[in-house]
Design an enzyme around this catalytic site. Structure first.
Site, PDB file in Angstrom:
ATOM      1  N   ASP A  51       0.846  -1.191   0.000  1.00 25.12           N
ATOM      2  CA  ASP A  51       0.000   0.000   0.000  1.00 25.12           C
ATOM      3  C   ASP A  51       0.883   1.245   0.000  1.00 25.12           C
ATOM      4  OD1 ASP A  51      -2.156  -1.703   0.284  1.00 25.12           O
ATOM      5  OD2 ASP A  51      -2.401  -1.321   2.437  1.00 25.12           O
ATOM      6  N   ALA A  52       0.348   2.325  -0.544  1.00 25.63           N
ATOM      7  CA  ALA A  52       1.108   3.576  -0.585  1.00 25.63           C
ATOM      8  C   ALA A  52       1.558   4.011   0.807  1.00 25.63           C
ATOM      9  CB  ALA A  52       0.273   4.671  -1.234  1.00 25.63           C
TER      10      ALA A  52
END
Length: 217
Positions: A51-52
């Site tokens: 995930d970012a």
């Protein structure tokens, strides 16, 4: 750079940086891959994703043969992934398993993941590494690779990851306290598995130290 050999690169991804280009046009990690060729004719490519907002260990394959091997390892669950998280509150026991099925939902406002009997089987093993009033330091080992798996499992258990705007709460400017801490890759039958570990990211250090982490150990 955490590790480099003829097959793979392992980098320490910063929190807040997406691995792929998105509709917003914000900077992303793939834009930097050309600088990571190290003499090879083409840039490396992602072997898996984070995930970012998640920091830490990220594996890149350096050429098509390496990516094919890594694809088999990740799809066959032959890798060992270890995450660190600092969560609000505490899980139900000092160690255990979250095994709620997860369903990805798409809406006009975007997408998210929820626990649902209609979802895919999802398994996360966890262990408490330390505590402080109101929060707990967890080691987590996902046995499946569902989107947002650790974040949703922790939130459903009543202990959302600190800084999780989607499944918990976050103070203004607070970053997600979730790190891809280590990975073990059995790349060769004739050699020991490659084990790579990332140091805790700066934004997690204060909470980790409050829970008993000692950076000098």
């Amino acid at each position: 750079m955490l590790h480099r050999d003829g097959l793979i690169l392992v980098i320490d991804k910063p929190a807040g940086l997406a691995v792929h280009a998105g509709p917003s046009g914000a900077p992303n990690l793939e834009e930097c891959f050309d600088a990571l060729r190290f003499g090879l004719p083409r840039p490396p490519a992602l072997a898996h994703r984070l995930d970012a907002d998640t920091s830490g260990v990220l594996v890149l394959g350096r050429h098509p043969k390496a990516l094919s091997k890594l694809g088999r390892l990740f799809s066959g669950r032959d890798t060992e992934k270890t995450y660190w998280a600092v969560v609000e509150g505490s899980p139900p026991a000092d160690d255990g398993v979250f095994d709620w099925p997860l369903l990805k939902l798409n809406t006009r406002a975007g997408w998210s993941v929820k626990v649902s009997d209609k979802g895919q089987a999802s398994v996360t093993r966890y262990k408490v590494l330390g505590r402080s009033p109101g929060m707990t330091w967890l080691e987590l080992a996902p046995e499946t690779g569902r989107t947002h798996q650790i974040r949703v499992h922790c939130a459903h258990a009543g202990c959302p990851v600190i800084g999780d705007r989607l499944y918990g709460t976050a103070a203004p400017g607070e970053q997600l306290h979730l790190q891809s801490h280590a990975i073990v890759l059995p790349l060769s039958k004739n050699k020991l598995p490659v084990r790579v570990e990332a140091p805790p990211p700066p934004h997690m250090l204060k909470a980790l130290e409050m829970c008993g982490f000692n950076p000098e150990r």
